[in-house]
Write an enzyme that holds these catalytic residues in place. Structure first.
Site, PDB file in Angstrom:
ATOM      1  N   LYS A  25       7.350   4.019   6.727  1.00  0.00           N
ATOM      2  CA  LYS A  25       7.040   5.242   5.984  1.00  0.00           C
ATOM      3  C   LYS A  25       5.682   5.110   5.294  1.00  0.00           C
ATOM      4  CE  LYS A  25       8.574   5.784   1.851  1.00  0.00           C
ATOM      5  NZ  LYS A  25       9.330   6.001   0.596  1.00  0.00           N
ATOM      6  N   SER A  26       5.462   3.966   4.653  1.00  0.00           N
ATOM      7  CA  SER A  26       4.214   3.776   3.910  1.00  0.00           C
ATOM      8  C   SER A  26       3.011   3.875   4.829  1.00  0.00           C
ATOM      9  CB  SER A  26       4.227   2.416   3.201  1.00  0.00           C
ATOM     10  OG  SER A  26       5.272   2.350   2.263  1.00  0.00           O
ATOM     11  N   ASP A  52      10.182  12.348   4.905  1.00  0.00           N
ATOM     12  CA  ASP A  52       8.882  12.195   4.243  1.00  0.00           C
ATOM     13  C   ASP A  52       7.724  12.513   5.184  1.00  0.00           C
ATOM     14  OD1 ASP A  52      10.333  11.415   2.059  1.00  0.00           O
ATOM     15  OD2 ASP A  52       9.080   9.678   1.599  1.00  0.00           O
ATOM     16  N   ASN A  95      10.810  15.103  -1.849  1.00  0.00           N
ATOM     17  CA  ASN A  95      10.858  13.952  -2.755  1.00  0.00           C
ATOM     18  C   ASN A  95       9.981  12.833  -2.202  1.00  0.00           C
ATOM     19  OD1 ASN A  95      11.626  12.495  -4.998  1.00  0.00           O
ATOM     20  ND2 ASN A  95      13.581  11.819  -4.149  1.00  0.00           N
ATOM     21  N   GLY A  97       7.040  10.761  -2.452  1.00  0.00           N
ATOM     22  CA  GLY A  97       5.949  10.268  -3.286  1.00  0.00           C
ATOM     23  C   GLY A  97       4.747   9.855  -2.466  1.00  0.00           C
ATOM     24  N   SER A 176       2.889   2.636 -10.934  1.00  0.00           N
ATOM     25  CA  SER A 176       3.099   2.803  -9.499  1.00  0.00           C
ATOM     26  C   SER A 176       1.800   2.515  -8.765  1.00  0.00           C
ATOM     27  CB  SER A 176       3.567   4.227  -9.176  1.00  0.00           C
ATOM     28  OG  SER A 176       3.622   4.425  -7.781  1.00  0.00           O
ATOM     29  N   SER A 177       1.872   1.707  -7.730  1.00  0.00           N
ATOM     30  CA  SER A 177       0.679   1.422  -6.933  1.00  0.00           C
ATOM     31  C   SER A 177       0.227   2.654  -6.159  1.00  0.00           C
ATOM     32  CB  SER A 177       0.964   0.278  -5.953  1.00  0.00           C
ATOM     33  OG  SER A 177       1.958   0.667  -5.014  1.00  0.00           O
ATOM     34  N   GLN A 178       1.085   3.665  -6.044  1.00  0.00           N
ATOM     35  CA  GLN A 178       0.705   4.870  -5.305  1.00  0.00           C
ATOM     36  C   GLN A 178      -0.443   5.610  -5.983  1.00  0.00           C
ATOM     37  OE1 GLN A 178       4.102   7.354  -4.482  1.00  0.00           O
ATOM     38  NE2 GLN A 178       5.152   5.765  -3.306  1.00  0.00           N
ATOM     39  N   ASP A 329      10.333  -2.762  -2.882  1.00  0.00           N
ATOM     40  CA  ASP A 329      11.388  -2.006  -2.204  1.00  0.00           C
ATOM     41  C   ASP A 329      12.410  -2.931  -1.565  1.00  0.00           C
ATOM     42  OD1 ASP A 329      10.410   0.450  -2.931  1.00  0.00           O
ATOM     43  OD2 ASP A 329       9.341   0.811  -1.058  1.00  0.00           O
ATOM     44  N   GLU A 357      12.866   6.943  -6.301  1.00  0.00           N
ATOM     45  CA  GLU A 357      13.688   8.112  -5.986  1.00  0.00           C
ATOM     46  C   GLU A 357      14.784   8.340  -7.019  1.00  0.00           C
ATOM     47  OE1 GLU A 357      11.774   7.153  -2.070  1.00  0.00           O
ATOM     48  OE2 GLU A 357      12.308   6.127  -3.922  1.00  0.00           O
ATOM     49  N   HIS A 404      17.652   6.749  -0.286  1.00  0.00           N
ATOM     50  CA  HIS A 404      17.884   6.123   1.014  1.00  0.00           C
ATOM     51  C   HIS A 404      18.127   4.633   0.917  1.00  0.00           C
ATOM     52  CE1 HIS A 404      13.350   5.088   1.298  1.00  0.00           C
ATOM     53  NE2 HIS A 404      13.555   5.665   0.137  1.00  0.00           N
ATOM     54  N   ARG A 405      17.410   3.954   0.038  1.00  0.00           N
ATOM     55  CA  ARG A 405      17.522   2.500  -0.027  1.00  0.00           C
ATOM     56  C   ARG A 405      18.849   2.069  -0.665  1.00  0.00           C
ATOM     57  NH1 ARG A 405      13.490   0.934   2.571  1.00  0.00           N
ATOM     58  NH2 ARG A 405      11.418   1.853   2.360  1.00  0.00           N
ATOM     59  N   LYS A 432      15.267   9.889   4.832  1.00  0.00           N
ATOM     60  CA  LYS A 432      13.944   9.765   4.204  1.00  0.00           C
ATOM     61  C   LYS A 432      13.076   8.749   4.943  1.00  0.00           C
ATOM     62  CE  LYS A 432      11.816   8.981  -0.330  1.00  0.00           C
ATOM     63  NZ  LYS A 432      11.090  10.261  -0.383  1.00  0.00           N
TER      64      LYS A 432
END
Length: 673
Positions: A25-26, A52, A95, A97, A176-178, A329, A357, A404-405, A432
């Site tokens: 996903k990332s 996503d 949702n 991110g 957050s690293s995002q 994660d 999430e 999801h996780r 997700k």
């Protein structure tokens, strides 16, 4: 993908075989945005198909990119280049991110007017530090709800305002690293005449995700320099250049569940383990370092380019005390592995779990305790002590918090030594990142056949048992067996082979039955590559099936075929002898009946709706004759099993009958209704 309200996992014993992982996903959403910001067309292969990435693809279309989904995980993106996206535009980010944060930064530096919103949980996920950094540059961004949280409005209706690029842009790194990723991907858009510098305030968490960002930026022509992960320089003259073709690695975080399964259930040391395809030890993803943590706990891991193989090495697993900042994660999977370890496992430096999430520290604490673990949570740590003995484990219904996780992690609890089932609520939330996660798990998981639950629904012709059974199977996420279809298909195969359905041809028809390549897919029935759903639903096919079912050798030949439908996670089987002959140990047996008059009326309406003329009196006489024949045949006569629950379906709707069966099933589960 499972779309049920809950999914009950029976006790699982081992794992074996191989599993192909979906794309990361990332990486997927980063690549999609970078392709959108580039000049030219980028072909993206092995893209993750998930909620996503769907959000990101939909947004890119709205912003003027050409998106060609070629199938098989391949997407071609023709980027914006020097074009300006259409404006004003409203974007719904769900949702996601990994879509919301970088798109906010990119759009703020492209000029125009945009509104970005999402699901309620997205509006609880902080974005203030990113907005503050963009405002330092001179971007005009407004909050449409609570300060510091989406939804947002980027208010550049008159075009991009003058930007302040001389001083370093400061952004917090400890939430957050995002936020940093978003700036790194957006700022090359304005680094035309001078270097642009980002300074991280405080400790940068999740450095491996920034490493992914830098690696991908380099693939698109942006060479970012960094000093000790605190100061990042985007060089003057930066311009996105499409690499033409790029592959998406499989998701290393998703690999963690199968690495854990291998450590827990892939057999003793020296035995072959589970093979994981799509990601290898040379992955650019930081979560590949989950392998080191799994090895520390007792996994045996080998690997090469694009593959890993995992088996148990030490058992019970060993408790660990680990700083998890490098695998934020995947570290969630360690919390469930801790249930199988000797001693107390401590996971530290996981404060970022609070803003994902869901509040993942609180969620994991609550759900681990349900299973019988002793758990202590802190602001940035989790301490997990497993149940002391197998008898201390508890069957639990796991609330997944639309995360999801959480859902995927707790599926591993089904390998518990107490042999208890585990319920996963809202299993579809795995869409997700890994829509087919449970199918992949069941592909490699094994358990004793008698642990796989079976619901038998027997009854006479036209009682509605097939419709009810199929609906119950859908509601529970179980496989479906229409045993009557097997007899109809056998009769069809016999007549096509020129065999009269009679005792004289019984051995030859039985041999045909043993080799039927039958499968059920949704509401369709396939014989090999042929859809025979309609061909076996005629009145004549029904009569032929009744005659075939009176042949003992044919019934015997079909027993093994029917047993083969008992697969994870469970089976709903309908017929006339499911509970008496085929699955006599099934935990729930239902005998569905209805009056002959009621069944004749239903059959009449069915035929009329298909344009087939019919007479109710004749239909009733035929049904009564078939009932007598089925009840009096020497092989498996039609009758309720001694422990069957009888449900008279004469006055019930299909939905009412389905709910009754599910209620009976729920009452027999250890989770409660």
């Amino acid at each position: 993908m499972f779309s049920t309200a809950f999914l009950d996992l029976p006790p699982l014993a081992s794992v074996q075989g191989s599993v192909q992982l979906p794309g990361s996903k990332s990486i997927s959403n980063r690549v999609l945005l970078l392709a959108a910001l580039s000049q030219g067309t980028t072909e993206v292969r092995d893209l993750l198909a998930s909620d996503d990435t769907r959000v990101m693809l939909d947004a890119l279309r709205q912003l003027g990119c050409t998106v060609d989904e070629a199938g098989g995980g391949t997407v071609r993106i023709t980027g914006l280049g020097s074009s300006t996206p259409p404006s004003p535009t409203q974007l719904f980010m769900g949702n996601a991110g990994t879509a919301m944060r970088p798109l906010t930064a990119a759009l703020a530096l492209l000029g125009g007017e945009y509104e970005l919103s999402g699901v309620p949980r997205m509006h609880e996920r902080p974005i203030g530090d990113l907005v503050d950094a963009l405002r330092q540059l001179g971007c005009r961004i407004d909050y449409l709800g609570n300060q510091g949280f989406p939804p947002l409005r980027i208010a550049h209706a008159g075009g991009l305002p003058p930007l302040q690029l001389q001083a370093p842009i400061r952004v917090r790194g400890d939430v957050s690293s995002q936020f940093l990723t978003a700036l790194l991907m957006a700022l090359p858009l304005v680094a035309r005449q001078q270097d642009v510098v980002i300074e991280v305030v405080g400790e940068l968490i999740s450095k491996p995700y920034i490493h992914i960002t830098l690696e991908l930026l380099a693939r698109f022509g942006i060479a970012v320099r960094h000093e000790q992960w605190q100061r990042f320089t985007i060089p003057a003259g930066s311009r996105y250049q499409s690499p033409g073709l790029i592959h998406v690695e499989a998701d290393a975080s998703s690999a963690s569940y199968f690495i854990a399964a291998g450590a827990i259930a892939a057999g003793a040391s020296g035995q072959k383990g589970i093979k994981i395809l799509g990601v290898g030890l040379d992955s650019i993803q930081g979560d590949i370092r989950f392998v080191e943590a799994a090895q520390a706990m007792g996994a045996r891991v080998t690997g090469g380019p694009n593959w890993l193989e995992v088996a148990r090495d030490t058992w019970p697993l060993k408790a660990i005390d680990l700083d998890c900042n490098h695998i934020p994660d995947a570290a969630m999977t360690l919390a469930v592995m801790a249930l199988y370890a000797r001693g107390t496992t401590v996971l530290r430096n996981i404060a970022s779990w609070r803003v994902k999430e869901t509040d993942r520290i609180a969620a994991m604490t609550c759900e681990l305790r349900k299973l019988g673990a002793t758990v202590e949570e802190g602001a940035d740590y989790l301490r997990v002590t497993p149940p002391a003995q197998s008898g201390d484990w508890r069957a639990a219904s796991i609330h997944t918090y639309d995360d999801h996780r959480v859902a995927m992690c707790f599926s591993l609890a089904a390998f518990n030594p107490a042999g208890l089932p585990v319920r996963i609520e809202d299993p579809k939330c795995v869409a997700k990142t890994f829509p087919d996660y449970f199918e992949a798990l069941f592909q490699v998981a094994q358990t004793d056949a008698d642990r796989i639950p079976v619901i038998c629904i027997d009854g006479p012709t036209a009682s509605g048992k097939g419709t009810v059974a199929a609906a119950v199977a859908r509601a529970l996420g179980y496989h479906f067996l229409d045993s009557g279809a097997l007899y109809r298909i056998t009769a069809l195969a016999a007549t096509r082979a020129g065999l009269e359905i009679s005792p004289d041809n019984e051995p030859r028809i039985a041999e045909l039955a043993r080799q039927l390549p039958v499968r059920f897919a949704g509401d369709r029935i396939w014989l090999g590559e042929e859809d025979v759903t309609d061909a076996i639903r005629t009145e004549q096919a029904g009569m032929n099936a009744s005659r075939v079912s009176a042949l003992p050798a044919v019934r015997g030949a079909l027993v093994a075929l029917q047993h083969g439908f008992r697969r994870l996670p469970g089976l709903v089987a309908d017929g006339r002898d499911m509970g008496t002959v085929i699955f006599p140990q099934a935990p729930l047996k239902v005998f569905l009946t209805a009056s002959a008059a009621c069944r004749a009326e239903r059959r009449y309406k069915q035929l009329i709706s298909k344009g087939i003329s019919a007479n109710i009196a004749d239909l009733r006489a035929d049904l009564e004759a078939r009932d007598a024949r089925d009840a009096n045949r020497s092989a498996s006569p039609l009758k309720p099993a001694q422990d069957a629950l009888v449900l008279d379906n004469s006055e019930h709707t299909i939905d009412e009958a389905v709910m009754q069966v599910i209620d009976w099933w729920q009452a027999r589960q250890p989770f409660g209704a």
